[in-house]
Write a protein that holds these residues in place. Structure first.
Motif, PDB file in Angstrom:
ATOM      1  N   GLN A  32       0.611  -1.204  -0.102  1.00 57.69           N
ATOM      2  CA  GLN A  32       0.124   0.127  -0.005  1.00 57.69           C
ATOM      3  C   GLN A  32       1.249   0.942  -0.297  1.00 57.69           C
ATOM      4  N   ASP A  33       2.175   1.604   0.617  1.00 63.50           N
ATOM      5  CA  ASP A  33       2.637   2.261   0.871  1.00 63.50           C
ATOM      6  C   ASP A  33       3.441   2.533  -0.417  1.00 63.50           C
ATOM      7  N   ALA A  34       4.000   0.778  -1.393  1.00 64.21           N
ATOM      8  CA  ALA A  34       4.215   1.940  -2.768  1.00 64.21           C
ATOM      9  C   ALA A  34       3.597   2.300  -3.658  1.00 64.21           C
ATOM     10  N   LEU A  35       1.661   1.809  -4.033  1.00 57.47           N
ATOM     11  CA  LEU A  35       1.480   1.782  -4.926  1.00 57.47           C
ATOM     12  C   LEU A  35       1.739   3.199  -4.888  1.00 57.47           C
ATOM     13  N   PRO A  36       1.999   4.321  -4.515  1.00 55.80           N
ATOM     14  CA  PRO A  36       0.749   5.389  -4.869  1.00 55.80           C
ATOM     15  C   PRO A  36       2.478   5.836  -5.782  1.00 55.80           C
ATOM     16  N   VAL A  37       3.703   5.217  -5.656  1.00 52.70           N
ATOM     17  CA  VAL A  37       4.774   6.118  -6.536  1.00 52.70           C
ATOM     18  C   VAL A  37       5.825   4.958  -7.620  1.00 52.70           C
ATOM     19  N   MET A  38       3.959   3.652  -7.780  1.00 56.06           N
ATOM     20  CA  MET A  38       4.767   2.785  -8.318  1.00 56.06           C
ATOM     21  C   MET A  38       4.352   3.533 -10.125  1.00 56.06           C
ATOM     22  N   TYR A  39       3.836   4.546 -10.000  1.00 53.41           N
ATOM     23  CA  TYR A  39       3.928   4.871 -11.404  1.00 53.41           C
ATOM     24  C   TYR A  39       5.261   6.358 -11.811  1.00 53.41           C
ATOM     25  N   HIS A  40       5.730   6.167 -11.454  1.00 51.14           N
ATOM     26  CA  HIS A  40       7.495   7.032 -11.776  1.00 51.14           C
ATOM     27  C   HIS A  40       8.559   5.955 -12.383  1.00 51.14           C
ATOM     28  N   THR A  41       9.041   6.930 -13.378  1.00 53.02           N
ATOM     29  CA  THR A  41       9.957   7.045 -14.462  1.00 53.02           C
ATOM     30  C   THR A  41      11.129   6.885 -14.190  1.00 53.02           C
ATOM     31  N   CYS A  42      12.324   6.089 -14.437  1.00 55.01           N
ATOM     32  CA  CYS A  42      13.302   7.281 -14.333  1.00 55.01           C
ATOM     33  C   CYS A  42      13.805   8.462 -13.774  1.00 55.01           C
ATOM     34  N   VAL A  59      11.040   6.601  -2.610  1.00 54.75           N
ATOM     35  CA  VAL A  59      10.584   6.495  -4.019  1.00 54.75           C
ATOM     36  C   VAL A  59      11.397   5.199  -4.060  1.00 54.75           C
ATOM     37  N   VAL A  60      12.898   4.747  -4.247  1.00 55.49           N
ATOM     38  CA  VAL A  60      13.457   3.974  -4.566  1.00 55.49           C
ATOM     39  C   VAL A  60      13.245   2.033  -3.845  1.00 55.49           C
ATOM     40  N   GLU A  61      13.547   3.075  -1.558  1.00 54.68           N
ATOM     41  CA  GLU A  61      13.394   2.360  -0.954  1.00 54.68           C
ATOM     42  C   GLU A  61      11.968   1.719  -1.362  1.00 54.68           C
ATOM     43  N   LYS A  62      11.308   1.907  -1.380  1.00 52.72           N
ATOM     44  CA  LYS A  62       9.769   1.122  -1.176  1.00 52.72           C
ATOM     45  C   LYS A  62      10.074   1.173  -2.427  1.00 52.72           C
ATOM     46  N   LEU A  63      10.400   0.903  -3.543  1.00 51.17           N
ATOM     47  CA  LEU A  63      10.117  -0.270  -4.444  1.00 51.17           C
ATOM     48  C   LEU A  63      10.875  -0.782  -4.838  1.00 51.17           C
ATOM     49  N   ASP A 103      16.643   3.313 -20.520  1.00 46.97           N
ATOM     50  CA  ASP A 103      15.350   4.338 -21.319  1.00 46.97           C
ATOM     51  C   ASP A 103      15.207   4.836 -19.719  1.00 46.97           C
ATOM     52  N   LYS A 104      15.357   5.940 -19.559  1.00 44.65           N
ATOM     53  CA  LYS A 104      15.154   7.201 -18.914  1.00 44.65           C
ATOM     54  C   LYS A 104      13.761   7.084 -18.952  1.00 44.65           C
ATOM     55  N   ASP A 105      12.617   6.333 -19.570  1.00 42.80           N
ATOM     56  CA  ASP A 105      11.207   6.600 -19.813  1.00 42.80           C
ATOM     57  C   ASP A 105      10.743   5.481 -19.289  1.00 42.80           C
ATOM     58  N   ALA A 106      11.156   4.395 -18.815  1.00 46.99           N
ATOM     59  CA  ALA A 106      10.910   3.605 -18.074  1.00 46.99           C
ATOM     60  C   ALA A 106      10.688   3.201 -17.106  1.00 46.99           C
ATOM     61  N   LEU A 107       9.631   1.842 -16.399  1.00 48.63           N
ATOM     62  CA  LEU A 107       9.417   2.602 -14.525  1.00 48.63           C
ATOM     63  C   LEU A 107       9.761   2.235 -14.004  1.00 48.63           C
ATOM     64  N   LEU A 108      10.397   3.163 -12.691  1.00 47.23           N
ATOM     65  CA  LEU A 108      11.559   3.134 -12.207  1.00 47.23           C
ATOM     66  C   LEU A 108      11.475   1.248 -11.409  1.00 47.23           C
ATOM     67  N   ALA A 109      10.424   1.425 -10.791  1.00 46.67           N
ATOM     68  CA  ALA A 109       9.964  -0.049 -10.519  1.00 46.67           C
ATOM     69  C   ALA A 109      10.192  -1.032 -10.770  1.00 46.67           C
ATOM     70  N   GLY A 110       9.988  -1.259 -11.962  1.00 48.08           N
ATOM     71  CA  GLY A 110      10.991  -2.428 -13.623  1.00 48.08           C
ATOM     72  C   GLY A 110      12.547  -2.247 -13.378  1.00 48.08           C
ATOM     73  N   VAL A 111      12.742  -1.445 -13.119  1.00 47.54           N
ATOM     74  CA  VAL A 111      14.429  -1.262 -13.471  1.00 47.54           C
ATOM     75  C   VAL A 111      15.119  -1.560 -11.672  1.00 47.54           C
ATOM     76  N   VAL A 112      13.991  -0.782 -10.935  1.00 48.56           N
ATOM     77  CA  VAL A 112      14.706  -1.915  -9.762  1.00 48.56           C
ATOM     78  C   VAL A 112      14.629  -3.026  -9.526  1.00 48.56           C
ATOM     79  N   ASP A 113      13.340  -3.224  -9.999  1.00 46.93           N
ATOM     80  CA  ASP A 113      12.853  -5.311  -9.752  1.00 46.93           C
ATOM     81  C   ASP A 113      13.914  -5.856 -11.292  1.00 46.93           C
ATOM     82  N   ASN A 114      14.709  -5.696 -12.356  1.00 39.75           N
ATOM     83  CA  ASN A 114      15.562  -5.532 -12.894  1.00 39.75           C
ATOM     84  C   ASN A 114      16.901  -5.803 -12.261  1.00 39.75           C
TER      85      ASN A 114
END
Length: 122
Positions: A32-42, A59-63, A103-114
């Motif tokens: 729930q804490d991470a959901l509001p920031v999931m839209y962020h890109t790099c 943001v990065v900590e939550k993701l 990809d500077k426009d990549a979703l940050l959550a995906g970049v963090v997960d990778n």
């Protein structure tokens, strides 16, 4: 893109999340804490932060916490000493930098997960 704030995040995540022994309620709260920031890109996280490194850190900590939890990772299985954690930190920073550079426009959550996956060899 400046990665200095992310370096601080990564060091803290490696140290602060030694295990994923979360109760279901705690895990739900983490999501729930991470959901509001999931839209962020790099790029959007840096733009929205407007120089506030603590914002980027949060943001990065939550993701990162969600990625580690979803994969049921115990950091101590990958790095027990401070030296090993520092090496993981550096690898994570490089993986984030590479992911955002690709990809500077990549979703940050995906970049963090990778970055979590590549850093831990998953």
């Amino acid at each position: 893109m400046r990665m200095t704030p992310l370096r601080a995040v990564l060091a803290s995540v490696c140290v602060a999340l030694p295990s994923v022994a979360f109760a279901d309620e705690a895990a739900e709260q983490m999501v729930q804490d991470a959901l509001p920031v999931m839209y962020h890109t790099c790029v959007s996280v840096v733009e929205e932060a407007d120089g506030d490194e603590a914002f980027i850190y949060a943001v990065v900590e939550k993701l990162t916490a969600v990625s580690i939890y979803n994969r049921q990772i115990d950091i101590n299985d990958h790095a027990a000493s401070n030296e090993e954690k520092a090496k993981l930190h550096q690898a994570f920073v490089e993986a984030l930098r590479d992911g955002c550079a690709d990809d500077k426009d990549a979703l940050l959550a995906g970049v963090v997960d990778n970055a979590v996956k590549s850093t831990l060899g998953l």
